[in-house]
Motif scaffolding. Structure first.
Motif, PDB file in Angstrom:
ATOM      1  N   ASP A  22       0.830  -1.209   0.000  1.00 36.44           N
ATOM      2  CA  ASP A  22       0.000   0.000   0.000  1.00 36.44           C
ATOM      3  C   ASP A  22       0.867   1.262   0.000  1.00 36.44           C
ATOM      4  N   LYS A  23       0.558   2.148  -0.935  1.00 35.08           N
ATOM      5  CA  LYS A  23       1.334   3.387  -1.081  1.00 35.08           C
ATOM      6  C   LYS A  23       1.050   4.340   0.073  1.00 35.08           C
ATOM      7  N   SER A  24      -0.219   4.572   0.357  1.00 35.95           N
ATOM      8  CA  SER A  24      -0.595   5.501   1.441  1.00 35.95           C
ATOM      9  C   SER A  24       0.041   5.081   2.769  1.00 35.95           C
ATOM     10  N   ILE A  25      -0.054   3.781   3.045  1.00 35.17           N
ATOM     11  CA  ILE A  25       0.439   3.299   4.347  1.00 35.17           C
ATOM     12  C   ILE A  25       1.966   3.292   4.362  1.00 35.17           C
ATOM     13  N   HIS A  27       3.975   5.483   2.866  1.00 35.03           N
ATOM     14  CA  HIS A  27       4.414   6.866   3.163  1.00 35.03           C
ATOM     15  C   HIS A  27       4.326   7.130   4.670  1.00 35.03           C
ATOM     16  N   ARG A  28       3.163   6.792   5.237  1.00 33.44           N
ATOM     17  CA  ARG A  28       2.948   7.070   6.664  1.00 33.44           C
ATOM     18  C   ARG A  28       3.919   6.276   7.520  1.00 33.44           C
ATOM     19  N   ALA A  29       4.135   5.008   7.127  1.00 32.53           N
ATOM     20  CA  ALA A  29       5.000   4.147   7.928  1.00 32.53           C
ATOM     21  C   ALA A  29       6.419   4.718   7.966  1.00 32.53           C
ATOM     22  N   GLY A  95       1.991  13.703  -4.018  1.00 28.35           N
ATOM     23  CA  GLY A  95       1.123  14.638  -3.309  1.00 28.35           C
ATOM     24  C   GLY A  95       1.015  14.277  -1.829  1.00 28.35           C
ATOM     25  N   THR A  96       1.053  12.999  -1.532  1.00 33.28           N
ATOM     26  CA  THR A  96       0.924  12.578  -0.126  1.00 33.28           C
ATOM     27  C   THR A  96       2.127  13.066   0.685  1.00 33.28           C
ATOM     28  N   LEU A  97       3.329  12.895   0.127  1.00 31.40           N
ATOM     29  CA  LEU A  97       4.522  13.367   0.834  1.00 31.40           C
ATOM     30  C   LEU A  97       4.468  14.887   0.990  1.00 31.40           C
ATOM     31  N   ALA A 167     -13.433  16.680   2.776  1.00 32.63           N
ATOM     32  CA  ALA A 167     -12.780  15.501   3.361  1.00 32.63           C
ATOM     33  C   ALA A 167     -11.474  15.239   2.624  1.00 32.63           C
ATOM     34  N   SER A 168     -10.393  15.019   3.374  1.00 29.49           N
ATOM     35  CA  SER A 168      -9.112  14.690   2.760  1.00 29.49           C
ATOM     36  C   SER A 168      -8.253  13.951   3.770  1.00 29.49           C
ATOM     37  N   GLY A 169      -7.883  12.727   3.403  1.00 32.65           N
ATOM     38  CA  GLY A 169      -7.023  11.925   4.268  1.00 32.65           C
ATOM     39  C   GLY A 169      -5.656  12.571   4.428  1.00 32.65           C
ATOM     40  N   GLN A 170      -5.198  13.246   3.370  1.00 30.78           N
ATOM     41  CA  GLN A 170      -3.862  13.851   3.429  1.00 30.78           C
ATOM     42  C   GLN A 170      -3.849  15.044   4.375  1.00 30.78           C
ATOM     43  N   VAL A 171      -4.855  15.909   4.242  1.00 32.31           N
ATOM     44  CA  VAL A 171      -4.871  17.110   5.085  1.00 32.31           C
ATOM     45  C   VAL A 171      -5.079  16.716   6.553  1.00 32.31           C
ATOM     46  N   SER A 194     -12.719   9.930   5.734  1.00 35.29           N
ATOM     47  CA  SER A 194     -11.653   9.659   4.768  1.00 35.29           C
ATOM     48  C   SER A 194     -10.760   8.569   5.359  1.00 35.29           C
ATOM     49  N   ARG A 195      -9.791   8.109   4.586  1.00 37.57           N
ATOM     50  CA  ARG A 195      -8.949   6.988   5.040  1.00 37.57           C
ATOM     51  C   ARG A 195      -8.328   7.290   6.402  1.00 37.57           C
ATOM     52  N   ASP A 196      -8.256   6.275   7.258  1.00 31.78           N
ATOM     53  CA  ASP A 196      -7.836   6.509   8.650  1.00 31.78           C
ATOM     54  C   ASP A 196      -6.526   5.801   9.013  1.00 31.78           C
ATOM     55  N   THR A 320     -13.500   6.222  -2.108  1.00 28.21           N
ATOM     56  CA  THR A 320     -13.360   5.641  -3.451  1.00 28.21           C
ATOM     57  C   THR A 320     -12.461   6.519  -4.321  1.00 28.21           C
ATOM     58  N   ILE A 321     -11.847   7.561  -3.705  1.00 30.10           N
ATOM     59  CA  ILE A 321     -11.287   8.669  -4.481  1.00 30.10           C
ATOM     60  C   ILE A 321     -10.358   8.234  -5.618  1.00 30.10           C
ATOM     61  N   ASP A 322      -9.411   7.333  -5.320  1.00 25.50           N
ATOM     62  CA  ASP A 322      -8.425   6.995  -6.354  1.00 25.50           C
ATOM     63  C   ASP A 322      -8.956   5.982  -7.362  1.00 25.50           C
ATOM     64  N   VAL A 348      -7.568  18.218  -8.756  1.00 22.82           N
ATOM     65  CA  VAL A 348      -6.214  18.573  -8.294  1.00 22.82           C
ATOM     66  C   VAL A 348      -5.404  17.338  -7.903  1.00 22.82           C
ATOM     67  N   LYS A 349      -5.644  16.237  -8.591  1.00 24.32           N
ATOM     68  CA  LYS A 349      -4.808  15.041  -8.410  1.00 24.32           C
ATOM     69  C   LYS A 349      -3.595  15.144  -9.345  1.00 24.32           C
ATOM     70  N   GLU A 350      -2.943  14.022  -9.624  1.00 23.55           N
ATOM     71  CA  GLU A 350      -1.732  14.044 -10.438  1.00 23.55           C
ATOM     72  C   GLU A 350      -1.996  14.677 -11.807  1.00 23.55           C
TER      73      GLU A 350
HETATM   74  C1  S3P Z   1      -4.173   9.864   0.158  1.00 21.23           C
HETATM   75  C2  S3P Z   1      -5.401  10.426   0.236  1.00 21.23           C
HETATM   76  C3  S3P Z   1      -6.222  10.725  -0.948  1.00 21.23           C
HETATM   77  C4  S3P Z   1      -5.718  10.030  -2.197  1.00 21.23           C
HETATM   78  C5  S3P Z   1      -4.238  10.050  -2.344  1.00 21.23           C
HETATM   79  C6  S3P Z   1      -3.559   9.464  -1.124  1.00 21.23           C
HETATM   80  C7  S3P Z   1      -3.432   9.640   1.397  1.00 21.23           C
HETATM   81  O1  S3P Z   1      -6.196  12.112  -1.139  1.00 21.23           O
HETATM   82  O2  S3P Z   1      -6.293  10.574  -3.346  1.00 21.23           O
HETATM   83  O3  S3P Z   1      -3.842   9.306  -3.477  1.00 21.23           O
HETATM   84  O4  S3P Z   1      -2.445   8.889   1.394  1.00 21.23           O
HETATM   85  O5  S3P Z   1      -3.832  10.214   2.420  1.00 21.23           O
HETATM   86  P1  S3P Z   1      -7.163  13.080  -0.310  1.00 21.23           P
HETATM   87  O6  S3P Z   1      -7.948  12.251   0.656  1.00 21.23           O
HETATM   88  O7  S3P Z   1      -6.302  14.005   0.417  1.00 21.23           O
HETATM   89  O8  S3P Z   1      -8.031  13.691  -1.361  1.00 21.23           O
END
Ligand code: S3P
Length: 434
Positions: A22-25, A27-29, A95-97, A167-171, A194-196, A320-322, A348-350
């Motif tokens: 997982d890419k999101s996880i 980065h966080r890890a 964008g996540t970084l 809603a934004s998991g990144q913010v 959003s993703r937790d 479902t964003i991505d 405002v994605k890639e």
């Molecule tokens: C991500 C959250 C999503 C997603 C992005 C990765 C994250 O963006 O589109 O690819 O890792 O938190 P937002 O929830 O900020 O829109």
């Protein structure tokens, strides 16, 4: 160099492939590992362009980061051990970084850092993190007031209540990371879930973090306490092969060990609503406010079959964003209309993913219209094929490849190489199934 590849119409897809990490996880890890005083091993870290940018950023910040056969070993600096002297951190295409790291940087005792990235990153606004971080007392200077490159100055932060406009998991993650060293509690109210992953990881690291209704709260921490982090498979990457299994007639495929955290599985629920045959042990949303500790995984088993159109409403969008480009693709193969609303975030994605998906699928014969905050597809039961330009967006490139396998004439994808941003084994895995 831009690579082009042709994806021919395929016979039934069969077999089983592991989901990439997982890419999101990842980065966080890596970031959370670097905030530890002791070394942390991140098992199953994603070795792809985006997450390599995070590893490189941590090295620039003074951490010792080593890719080993058993994972990424991070010897970090501790929560408040950074002291930037104007270094430039290259976030690449990530964008996540770009959104998560400033939360940690801004809360350091001293220092300043410049964050910059590729051409796509330079088009993506940083206002959404600048706003809450400024409210906490941080100072950010962005190009033309909005864009990278931007400078983050360290400073003393105070906890805030931040009501997210969107809603934004990144913010959310950025503010939570800043909250780890703010004076007083930090509280973020989400308009939709959003993703937790950040909440779960911080909870496992011993941080006082809790949810009440739509809000997440975090207290400042003295230190973090993990010695290892396990990264599950990436549903967002697996989703391309899942979609292929659903639309290439006669297919039956299994994606192994996919992360099924309920805040990520919106695509599977949408696809099931469209009539897709999907089996897996998906996590259910908790009944109360509890933050689950673990990231559950399951094999996902899919079979091709007839699909019908559906509507994706705003509250489902962050879950479902991505995968929304794939909802559009399924919509082309479905009977009736498929509509996505409340997804202006895609602009405002890639790439501007609303326009890119509409242009891309139209070029292959799809009947799809852009709306201000989403798109509407009229299903015609299939796609003719043609040429799709990824526009440097990894998810567009993979969308084109999957469309090709299910199309009448095949699809030539310009810029297929960008799939390596999140899923370097994509073509190999597709080949295994085809
Ligand atoms: C991500 C959250 C999503 C997603 C992005 C990765 C994250 O963006 O589109 O690819 O890792 O938190 P937002 O929830 O900020 O829109």
């Amino acid at each position: 160099m831009t690579q082009t590849a042709h994806f021919q119409p395929a016979g039934p897809l069969q077999g089983s492939v592991p989901a990439p990490p997982d890419k999101s996880i990842s980065h966080r890890a890596a970031l959370v590992a670097a905030m530890h005083d002791e070394p942390v091993l991140v098992h199953n870290y994603l070795d792809a362009a985006d997450t390599n940018s995070t590893a490189a950023a941590l090295r620039t910040l003074g951490a010792v980061v080593e890719m080993r056969p058993d994972g990424l070993l991070v010897r970090g600096t501790g929560l408040r051990g950074l002291d930037g002297v104007g270094e430039t951190i290259d976030v690449g295409n990530s964008g996540t970084l770009m959104r998560l790291l400033p939360g940690w940087l801004a809360s350091q005792p001293t220092g300043s850092w410049t964050l910059d990235g590729d051409a796509s990153i330079r088009r993506r606004p940083v206002d959404r993190i600048a706003r809450p971080l400024s409210m906490m007392g941080a100072r950010l200077e962005a190009t033309d007031g909005h864009f990278p490159p931007f400078v983050v100055h360290a400073g003393r932060l105070r906890g805030i209540e931040y009501v997210q406009p969107q809603a934004s998991g990144q913010v959310k993650s950025c503010v939570l990371l800043a909250g780890l060293q703010a004076e007083g509690d930090t509280r973020i109210v989400e308009p939709a879930r959003s993703r937790d992953h950040t909440e779960r990881m911080l909870l496992r690291a011993g941080v006082r973090i809790w949810r009440d209704g739509p809000a997440v709260n975090v207290c400042a921490a003295d230190e973090l306490g993990l010695d290892a982090i396990e990264v599950p498979g990436d549903l967002s990457s697996a989703a391309f092969l899942i979609a292929a299994g659903l639309i290439v007639p006669g297919s039956h495929v299994v994606l192994e060990e996919v992360g099924v955290n309920w805040t990520r599985t919106g695509f599977l629920r949408v696809a099931e609503r469209m009539g897709a045959a999907i089996e897996g042990d998906l996590e259910q949303p908790p009944l109360g406010d509890e933050i689950p500790l673990l990231e559950p995984v399951s094999d996902i088993d899919v079979s091709a079959g007839p699909l019908s159109g559906t509507t994706v409403e705003s509250y489902e969008v962050p879950l479902t964003i991505d995968e929304l480009p794939l909802v559009a693709l399924l919509g082309c193969f479905a009977e009736g209309e498929t509509v996505v609303r409340g997804a202006d975030e895609l602009r405002v994605k890639e790439s501007d993913r609303i326009q890119a998906v509409v242009d891309g699928l139209r070029g292959l014969g799809g009947e799809i219209e852009a709306t201000e905050d989403g798109f509407a597809v009229t299903g015609t039961g299939g796609l003719r094929g043609g040429v799709l330009d990824s526009q440097g967006d990894h998810r567009l490139a993979m969308l084109g490849a999957v469309a090709g396998l299910a199309s009448e004439e095949g699809v030539r994808v310009i810029g297929i190489d960008v799939a390596a941003v999140s899923y370097p084994q994509f073509r190999e895995h597709l080949g295994t199934l085809a």
